[in-house]
Design a protein around this motif. Structure first.
Motif, PDB file in Angstrom:
ATOM      1  N   LEU A   1       0.838  -1.204   0.000  1.00  0.00           N
ATOM      2  CA  LEU A   1       0.000   0.000   0.000  1.00  0.00           C
ATOM      3  C   LEU A   1       0.873   1.254   0.000  1.00  0.00           C
ATOM      4  O   LEU A   1       0.630   2.212  -0.734  1.00  0.00           O
ATOM      5  CB  LEU A   1      -0.915  -0.003   1.230  1.00  0.00           C
ATOM      6  N   GLN A   2       1.916   1.200   0.834  1.00  0.00           N
ATOM      7  CA  GLN A   2       2.788   2.382   0.897  1.00  0.00           C
ATOM      8  C   GLN A   2       3.511   2.610  -0.421  1.00  0.00           C
ATOM      9  O   GLN A   2       3.668   3.747  -0.862  1.00  0.00           O
ATOM     10  CB  GLN A   2       3.761   2.244   2.055  1.00  0.00           C
ATOM     11  N   GLN A   3       3.922   1.508  -1.051  1.00  0.00           N
ATOM     12  CA  GLN A   3       4.573   1.668  -2.368  1.00  0.00           C
ATOM     13  C   GLN A   3       3.614   2.304  -3.361  1.00  0.00           C
ATOM     14  O   GLN A   3       3.995   3.157  -4.148  1.00  0.00           O
ATOM     15  CB  GLN A   3       5.007   0.313  -2.899  1.00  0.00           C
ATOM     16  N   LEU A   4       2.343   1.876  -3.327  1.00  0.00           N
ATOM     17  CA  LEU A   4       1.362   2.469  -4.240  1.00  0.00           C
ATOM     18  C   LEU A   4       1.168   3.952  -3.914  1.00  0.00           C
ATOM     19  O   LEU A   4       1.062   4.794  -4.806  1.00  0.00           O
ATOM     20  CB  LEU A   4       0.016   1.744  -4.140  1.00  0.00           C
ATOM     21  N   GLU A   5       1.134   4.254  -2.615  1.00  0.00           N
ATOM     22  CA  GLU A   5       0.920   5.654  -2.211  1.00  0.00           C
ATOM     23  C   GLU A   5       2.086   6.545  -2.627  1.00  0.00           C
ATOM     24  O   GLU A   5       1.903   7.702  -2.994  1.00  0.00           O
ATOM     25  CB  GLU A   5       0.702   5.724  -0.684  1.00  0.00           C
ATOM     26  N   ASN A   6       3.278   5.986  -2.606  1.00  0.00           N
ATOM     27  CA  ASN A   6       4.457   6.793  -2.965  1.00  0.00           C
ATOM     28  C   ASN A   6       4.794   6.748  -4.444  1.00  0.00           C
ATOM     29  O   ASN A   6       5.688   7.442  -4.894  1.00  0.00           O
ATOM     30  CB  ASN A   6       5.690   6.320  -2.167  1.00  0.00           C
ATOM     31  N   GLY A   7       4.079   5.895  -5.188  1.00  0.00           N
ATOM     32  CA  GLY A   7       4.421   5.733  -6.602  1.00  0.00           C
ATOM     33  C   GLY A   7       3.884   6.877  -7.448  1.00  0.00           C
ATOM     34  O   GLY A   7       3.087   7.694  -6.990  1.00  0.00           O
ATOM     35  N   GLU A   8       4.339   6.890  -8.715  1.00  0.00           N
ATOM     36  CA  GLU A   8       3.925   7.977  -9.604  1.00  0.00           C
ATOM     37  C   GLU A   8       2.494   7.787 -10.085  1.00  0.00           C
ATOM     38  O   GLU A   8       1.768   8.748 -10.307  1.00  0.00           O
ATOM     39  CB  GLU A   8       4.841   7.997 -10.834  1.00  0.00           C
ATOM     40  N   PHE A   9       2.112   6.538 -10.232  1.00  0.00           N
ATOM     41  CA  PHE A   9       0.783   6.269 -10.785  1.00  0.00           C
ATOM     42  C   PHE A   9      -0.257   6.407  -9.684  1.00  0.00           C
ATOM     43  O   PHE A   9      -0.162   5.792  -8.639  1.00  0.00           O
ATOM     44  CB  PHE A   9       0.748   4.868 -11.394  1.00  0.00           C
ATOM     45  N   LYS A  10      -1.255   7.254  -9.888  1.00  0.00           N
ATOM     46  CA  LYS A  10      -2.258   7.525  -8.849  1.00  0.00           C
ATOM     47  C   LYS A  10      -3.234   6.349  -8.693  1.00  0.00           C
ATOM     48  O   LYS A  10      -3.889   5.944  -9.632  1.00  0.00           O
ATOM     49  CB  LYS A  10      -3.058   8.793  -9.207  1.00  0.00           C
ATOM     50  N   VAL A  11      -3.293   5.819  -7.494  1.00  0.00           N
ATOM     51  CA  VAL A  11      -4.208   4.711  -7.208  1.00  0.00           C
ATOM     52  C   VAL A  11      -4.995   5.081  -5.957  1.00  0.00           C
ATOM     53  O   VAL A  11      -4.450   5.682  -5.018  1.00  0.00           O
ATOM     54  CB  VAL A  11      -3.414   3.403  -6.930  1.00  0.00           C
ATOM     55  N   ASP A  12      -6.272   4.721  -5.941  1.00  0.00           N
ATOM     56  CA  ASP A  12      -7.129   5.065  -4.806  1.00  0.00           C
ATOM     57  C   ASP A  12      -6.873   4.087  -3.649  1.00  0.00           C
ATOM     58  O   ASP A  12      -7.617   3.130  -3.434  1.00  0.00           O
ATOM     59  CB  ASP A  12      -8.594   4.993  -5.272  1.00  0.00           C
ATOM     60  N   THR A  13      -5.810   4.338  -2.903  1.00  0.00           N
ATOM     61  CA  THR A  13      -5.457   3.388  -1.840  1.00  0.00           C
ATOM     62  C   THR A  13      -6.455   3.467  -0.678  1.00  0.00           C
ATOM     63  O   THR A  13      -6.602   2.504   0.070  1.00  0.00           O
ATOM     64  CB  THR A  13      -4.029   3.621  -1.315  1.00  0.00           C
ATOM     65  N   ALA A  14      -7.131   4.606  -0.544  1.00  0.00           N
ATOM     66  CA  ALA A  14      -8.127   4.712   0.536  1.00  0.00           C
ATOM     67  C   ALA A  14      -9.208   3.647   0.317  1.00  0.00           C
ATOM     68  O   ALA A  14      -9.672   2.992   1.257  1.00  0.00           O
ATOM     69  CB  ALA A  14      -8.740   6.108   0.550  1.00  0.00           C
ATOM     70  N   GLU A  15      -9.587   3.474  -0.952  1.00  0.00           N
ATOM     71  CA  GLU A  15     -10.621   2.469  -1.253  1.00  0.00           C
ATOM     72  C   GLU A  15     -10.101   1.053  -0.991  1.00  0.00           C
ATOM     73  O   GLU A  15     -10.836   0.185  -0.515  1.00  0.00           O
ATOM     74  CB  GLU A  15     -11.108   2.640  -2.708  1.00  0.00           C
ATOM     75  N   ILE A  16      -8.815   0.841  -1.287  1.00  0.00           N
ATOM     76  CA  ILE A  16      -8.254  -0.499  -1.010  1.00  0.00           C
ATOM     77  C   ILE A  16      -8.274  -0.739   0.507  1.00  0.00           C
ATOM     78  O   ILE A  16      -8.702  -1.798   0.982  1.00  0.00           O
ATOM     79  CB  ILE A  16      -6.809  -0.632  -1.546  1.00  0.00           C
ATOM     80  N   ARG A  17      -7.839   0.269   1.256  1.00  0.00           N
ATOM     81  CA  ARG A  17      -7.834   0.124   2.729  1.00  0.00           C
ATOM     82  C   ARG A  17      -9.260  -0.131   3.243  1.00  0.00           C
ATOM     83  O   ARG A  17      -9.479  -0.948   4.121  1.00  0.00           O
ATOM     84  CB  ARG A  17      -7.246   1.386   3.388  1.00  0.00           C
ATOM     85  N   ASN A  18     -10.192   0.594   2.671  1.00  0.00           N
ATOM     86  CA  ASN A  18     -11.585   0.439   3.050  1.00  0.00           C
ATOM     87  C   ASN A  18     -12.065  -1.008   2.821  1.00  0.00           C
ATOM     88  O   ASN A  18     -12.703  -1.622   3.678  1.00  0.00           O
ATOM     89  CB  ASN A  18     -12.385   1.442   2.175  1.00  0.00           C
ATOM     90  N   ARG A  19     -11.671  -1.577   1.676  1.00  0.00           N
ATOM     91  CA  ARG A  19     -12.118  -2.947   1.385  1.00  0.00           C
ATOM     92  C   ARG A  19     -11.415  -3.964   2.283  1.00  0.00           C
ATOM     93  O   ARG A  19     -12.013  -4.968   2.674  1.00  0.00           O
ATOM     94  CB  ARG A  19     -11.884  -3.280  -0.095  1.00  0.00           C
ATOM     95  N   ILE A  20     -10.165  -3.691   2.604  1.00  0.00           N
ATOM     96  CA  ILE A  20      -9.456  -4.616   3.514  1.00  0.00           C
ATOM     97  C   ILE A  20     -10.162  -4.604   4.881  1.00  0.00           C
ATOM     98  O   ILE A  20     -10.349  -5.647   5.511  1.00  0.00           O
ATOM     99  CB  ILE A  20      -7.962  -4.228   3.634  1.00  0.00           C
TER     100      ILE A  20
END
Ligand code: SAM
Ligand code: SF4
Length: 478
Positions: free
Chosen positions: A447-466
């Protein structure tokens, strides 16, 4: 997208044979290998282009240690760049070992009179699937001998039976098939049962060697087998898996032939194979072959790296035929799927420890008999992200590897999050020992890698689903 057509000795026509062994040997015998050429070819592959037969031959012939290192490094980079660190997990489920063929290398062959023949009853299939679900499996490949009992209708029935088994939070979400080639109507029947991939391995693409190994039964017919996945495509089954059984013939020939098969499917159907398998021959009851073409571990590693580079958008499957050490080594060069917790004795998953474990019903010996939990534990230690994802094919996104590869951000937006969600389910329902702790840590790191990466991903939604999974919801995917 249309693939670039490639000029080959036999023009590609639907349902027509396409292997010309002179063409393949010509490439193998007449390519010039220099460091520059090897690097150029690797760069082409890193640029997400499939290699030609000639380019593949250059890699096959690259023999000096520096060049082999370049190939491995290229494959490692391509895997990282394209697929990330996901490894998809599955298990084989042997349904029946009746067989009318006589493949010299296989313990199921008709002339092996010592083999105890068995087809699982519906009840036994249910017990096996329950046991597999109890281990945490979500993806199975059902395996059958070639026998009139295993008609398309019967195969479809076993697929439906498998999907119908739900135990606790357990369910099988993708059933793949490894069975004899069918006619178009037969493929349609099996497709209608909702299968994922249909695998048929050519075993060896060399016609002469093929007839030496395949002594009787329907499998004798080289062309019928070679064109089997064309018939699958004609039936609308566009997820197909090809493979060669390494050890039957010269590995260099087989690698080029696998690429040639890919070119054929692309030319005729505009979609390459979904997966390529490269089983190495294993000790089987009454194994009746020479070891002339035995593939060493070094050549095996090299050939996997070459396949990764040659067909960048095709899934590569490595099975428990290989021992853990070889699997660890080879996995870094581009394998995308492995089996875990594998048992190939018929009915073995549901057998208790003290029942007779050796009934002589197995096809060959496997070399990695670790539990699924142990395999996942090791994957986590090595910073892989274990995945049970089945989202694409259930959403109709077939040809998924191609899509993963060609749609920018696809992996980050879909595959990695789905891997995390299915790992979270596994942790909640099945993880033992410290796998849970390592698994949550892996998910957080991702998750942190996605948050710090260049490509924008909705990690809040992933956290929500987890979070929802932690609260008991299941089968969430993007
Ligand atoms: N009967 C079907 C067929 O032949 O296509 C499908 C099932 S067969 C059990 C699955 C695959 O197992 C074969 O295609 C072959 O590549 C592989 N196999 C057979 N004997 C083997 C051996 N001794 N070691 C490793 N793999 C083997
Ligand atoms: Fe039968 Fe398949 Fe084994 Fe050949 S490889 S003997 S067809 S089960």
């Amino acid at each position: 997208m249309r693939f670039n057509p490639e000029k080959c000795a036999i023009p590609d026509k639907r349902m027509q044979p396409f292997i010309d062994s002179n063409e393949i040997w010509n490439y193998i015998n007449n390519t010039e290998v220099t460091d520059e050429r090897v690097q150029q070819i690797i760069n082409k592959s890193l640029n997400k282009e499939r290699l030609t037969l000639e380019e593949t031959a250059v890699l096959v012939n690259a023999n000096n240690p520096d060049q082999i290192e370049m190939i491995k490094e290229g494959a490692r980079k391509l895997k990282e760049k394209v697929y990330g660190n996901r490894i998809v997990l599955f298990a084989p489920l042997y349904i029946g070992n009746r067989c009318t063929n006589n493949c010299k290398y296989c313990g199921f062959r008709a002339s092996n009179k010592d083999a105890v023949r068995k087809t699982l009853s519906d009840e036994e299939i249910i017990k096996e699937v329950e046991a597999l679900e109890d281990n945490g499996q979500k993806r199975l490949i059902l395996v059958y001998g070639e026998h009139p009992d295993y008609s398309p209708e019967y195969i479809a029935h076993t697929v439906r039976t498998t999907y119908g088994v739900k135990k606790g939070n357990g369910e099988i979400r993708r059933v793949n098939i490894n069975a004899a080639p069918l006619d178009i109507e037969g493929f349609r029947t099996v497709k209608d049962a909702g299968i994922g991939t249909y695998q048929v391995f050519q075993e060896t693409y060399d016609r002469e060697a093929y007839s030496w190994y395949h002594l009787g039964g329907k499998k004798k017919d080289y062309d019928y087998r070679l064109t089997s996945l064309d018939r699958a495509q004609e039936a609308g089954l566009d997820d197909v898996g090809i493979g060669a059984l390494f050890g039957l013939y010269d590995w260099r020939f087989e690698v080029l032939a696998l690429v040639r098969h890919t070119v054929h499917l692309e030319a005729c159907y505009n979609v390459g194979p979904h997966t390529i398998s490269f089983p190495r021959i294993k000790d089987a009851k009454t194994l009746n072959i020479t070891n002339k073409y035995e593939v060493s571990d070094a050549d095996f590693t090299k050939l996997v790296a070459i396949l990764r580079l040659a067909v960048p958008y095709t899934g590569l499957i490595l099975t428990a035929r290989e021992e853990p050490k070889v699997r660890r080594e080879v996995m870094q060069f581009g394998v995308s799927q492995i089996d875990g917790g594998t048992k190939i004795e018929l009915g073995e998953y549901s057998k208790s420890q003290n029942e007779d474990q050796n009934l002589n019903r197995e096809q060959f010996k496997i070399a990695d008999d670790r539990s699924l939990g142990d395999v996942i534990d090791e994957l986590l230690d090595q910073k892989y992200l274990p995945s049970f994802c089945t989202a694409c094919y259930r959403l109709g996104r077939t040809g998924e590897h191609f899509m993963e590869f060609s749609v920018p951000g696809f992996i980050k937006r879909y595959c990695t999050p789905n891997a995390m969600l299915t790992l979270a389910e596994y942790i909640m329902d099945y993880a033992t020992g410290d796998v849970a702790e390592k698994g949550w840590q892996r998910i957080e790191d991702e998750l942190q890698q996605l948050e710090n990466g260049e490509f924008k991903v909705d990690t809040a939604e992933i956290r929500n689903r987890i979070e929802k999974i932690k609260q008991g919801e299941r089968d969430l995917y993007f």
